[in-house]
Design a protein around this motif. Structure first.
Motif, mmCIF file in Angstrom:
data_model
loop_
_atom_site.group_PDB
_atom_site.id
_atom_site.type_symbol
_atom_site.label_atom_id
_atom_site.label_comp_id
_atom_site.label_asym_id
_atom_site.label_seq_id
_atom_site.Cartn_x
_atom_site.Cartn_y
_atom_site.Cartn_z
ATOM 1 N N ALA A 1 -15.396 5.136 -26.414
ATOM 2 C CA ALA A 1 -14.098 5.671 -26.829
ATOM 3 C C ALA A 1 -14.249 6.615 -28.025
ATOM 4 O O ALA A 1 -13.636 7.687 -28.062
ATOM 5 C CB ALA A 1 -13.149 4.528 -27.173
ATOM 6 N N SER B 1 -5.789 8.968 -27.445
ATOM 7 C CA SER B 1 -5.415 7.648 -27.948
ATOM 8 C C SER B 1 -6.282 6.608 -27.246
ATOM 9 O O SER B 1 -6.908 6.889 -26.218
ATOM 10 C CB SER B 1 -3.936 7.377 -27.687
ATOM 11 O OG SER B 1 -3.692 7.400 -26.298
ATOM 12 N N PHE B 2 -6.289 5.421 -27.792
ATOM 13 C CA PHE B 2 -7.079 4.345 -27.202
ATOM 14 C C PHE B 2 -6.162 3.341 -26.537
ATOM 15 O O PHE B 2 -5.115 2.990 -27.071
ATOM 16 C CB PHE B 2 -7.930 3.649 -28.257
ATOM 17 C CG PHE B 2 -8.921 4.570 -28.923
ATOM 18 C CD1 PHE B 2 -9.756 5.363 -28.169
ATOM 19 C CD2 PHE B 2 -8.998 4.654 -30.288
ATOM 20 C CE1 PHE B 2 -10.659 6.220 -28.768
ATOM 21 C CE2 PHE B 2 -9.896 5.495 -30.904
ATOM 22 C CZ PHE B 2 -10.733 6.282 -30.128
ATOM 23 N N ASP B 3 -6.565 2.893 -25.366
ATOM 24 C CA ASP B 3 -5.813 1.911 -24.607
ATOM 25 C C ASP B 3 -6.702 0.699 -24.352
ATOM 26 O O ASP B 3 -7.922 0.806 -24.324
ATOM 27 C CB ASP B 3 -5.367 2.482 -23.255
ATOM 28 C CG ASP B 3 -4.488 3.715 -23.391
ATOM 29 O OD1 ASP B 3 -3.719 3.767 -24.374
ATOM 30 O OD2 ASP B 3 -4.578 4.603 -22.540
ATOM 31 N N THR B 4 -6.065 -0.442 -24.146
ATOM 32 C CA THR B 4 -6.814 -1.625 -23.757
ATOM 33 C C THR B 4 -7.270 -1.441 -22.324
ATOM 34 O O THR B 4 -6.482 -1.080 -21.450
ATOM 35 C CB THR B 4 -5.938 -2.884 -23.869
ATOM 36 O OG1 THR B 4 -5.451 -2.981 -25.205
ATOM 37 C CG2 THR B 4 -6.714 -4.126 -23.528
ATOM 38 N N ALA B 5 -8.549 -1.672 -22.088
ATOM 39 C CA ALA B 5 -9.096 -1.490 -20.746
ATOM 40 C C ALA B 5 -8.596 -2.597 -19.832
ATOM 41 O O ALA B 5 -8.588 -3.771 -20.198
ATOM 42 C CB ALA B 5 -10.622 -1.490 -20.800
ATOM 43 N N MET B 6 -8.168 -2.227 -18.661
ATOM 44 C CA MET B 6 -7.669 -3.203 -17.695
ATOM 45 C C MET B 6 -8.748 -3.630 -16.709
ATOM 46 O O MET B 6 -8.528 -4.481 -15.872
ATOM 47 C CB MET B 6 -6.483 -2.616 -16.917
ATOM 48 C CG MET B 6 -5.306 -2.325 -17.787
ATOM 49 S SD MET B 6 -4.729 -3.840 -18.578
ATOM 50 C CE MET B 6 -3.623 -3.192 -19.768
ATOM 51 N N VAL C 1 -11.801 -1.416 -25.094
ATOM 52 C CA VAL C 1 -10.941 -0.236 -25.204
ATOM 53 C C VAL C 1 -11.503 0.897 -24.366
ATOM 54 O O VAL C 1 -12.682 0.911 -24.031
ATOM 55 C CB VAL C 1 -10.790 0.232 -26.669
ATOM 56 C CG1 VAL C 1 -10.087 -0.792 -27.502
ATOM 57 C CG2 VAL C 1 -12.119 0.604 -27.256
ATOM 58 N N GLU C 2 -10.632 1.823 -24.057
ATOM 59 C CA GLU C 2 -11.052 3.040 -23.380
ATOM 60 C C GLU C 2 -10.190 4.179 -23.902
ATOM 61 O O GLU C 2 -9.087 3.954 -24.393
ATOM 62 C CB GLU C 2 -10.936 2.909 -21.868
ATOM 63 C CG GLU C 2 -9.544 2.626 -21.367
ATOM 64 C CD GLU C 2 -9.488 2.329 -19.878
ATOM 65 O OE1 GLU C 2 -10.528 2.269 -19.238
ATOM 66 O OE2 GLU C 2 -8.369 2.162 -19.373
ATOM 67 N N GLY D 1 -7.648 6.972 -23.778
ATOM 68 C CA GLY D 1 -6.475 7.214 -22.942
ATOM 69 C C GLY D 1 -6.386 8.669 -22.538
ATOM 70 O O GLY D 1 -7.362 9.426 -22.612
ATOM 71 N N ARG D 2 -5.204 9.067 -22.152
ATOM 72 C CA ARG D 2 -4.983 10.446 -21.745
ATOM 73 C C ARG D 2 -5.078 11.391 -22.938
ATOM 74 O O ARG D 2 -4.735 11.037 -24.052
ATOM 75 C CB ARG D 2 -3.608 10.578 -21.110
ATOM 76 C CG ARG D 2 -3.495 9.828 -19.799
ATOM 77 C CD ARG D 2 -2.157 9.987 -19.157
ATOM 78 N NE ARG D 2 -1.823 11.393 -19.012
ATOM 79 C CZ ARG D 2 -0.585 11.855 -18.939
ATOM 80 N NH1 ARG D 2 0.430 11.026 -19.003
ATOM 81 N NH2 ARG D 2 -0.349 13.144 -18.811
ATOM 82 N N ARG E 1 -3.791 14.300 -25.098
ATOM 83 C CA ARG E 1 -2.462 14.850 -25.406
ATOM 84 C C ARG E 1 -2.616 16.151 -26.171
ATOM 85 O O ARG E 1 -3.475 16.278 -27.032
ATOM 86 C CB ARG E 1 -1.675 13.860 -26.257
ATOM 87 C CG ARG E 1 -1.381 12.582 -25.543
ATOM 88 C CD ARG E 1 -0.430 11.729 -26.362
ATOM 89 N NE ARG E 1 -0.429 10.391 -25.817
ATOM 90 C CZ ARG E 1 -0.515 9.291 -26.526
ATOM 91 N NH1 ARG E 1 -0.588 9.368 -27.829
ATOM 92 N NH2 ARG E 1 -0.511 8.119 -25.946
#
Length: 129
Positions: free
Chosen positions: A17, A43-48, A56-57, A59-60, A62
């Motif tokens: 990340a 941004s960072f998102d919780t990996a599903m 984390v991974e 995100g999109r 922006r």
């Protein structure tokens, strides 16, 4: 041994990340003087995916929607009738601060990865005795 693999998985997701974040910061810095360029942020998102909670991974990506700087240069090929053209909205101070923060986070994740690897290796040495 599951705890060690979880620690390695967490830290490696953080490394990936932060690498993505540094890539966008470098791209922003490289395009500071590009007319019409908009600053990119991630941004960072919780990996599903995966079994390890908390990974984390990135995100999109922006685009910064703040106003572009109007530059007066009547001789520029992109200048309008009034002699202005759109510059970029990249602020080098913000980019340098983001780069330092990403670098420190990367180093912390790398240190965590190395510690987990060393502890796993030490445990294997103890078990062999």
């Amino acid at each position: 041994m599951s705890d060690f693999s979880d620690a390695l998985s967490l830290s490696s997701s953080g490394l990936r990340a932060q690498t993505q974040r540094l890539r966008h910061v470098a791209e922003n810095i490289a395009n500071t003087d590009t007319p019409g360029y908009r600053r990119k942020s991630v941004s960072f998102d919780t990996a599903m995916t995966g079994d390890t909670p908390g990974t984390v991974e990135a995100g999109r990506v922006r685009l910064d929607r703040s106003d572009l700087v109007q530059i007066f240069d009547p001789g520029h090929p992109m200048a309008n009738e009034s002699g202005h053209y759109d510059g970029s909205n990249v602020n080098l101070v913000i980019e340098i601060a983001d780069a330092r923060e990403a670098q420190r986070s990367y180093e912390a994740n790398l240190k965590m990865f190395d510690q987990a690897r060393q502890m796993s290796s030490s445990l294997m040495d103890l078990l062999r005795r």
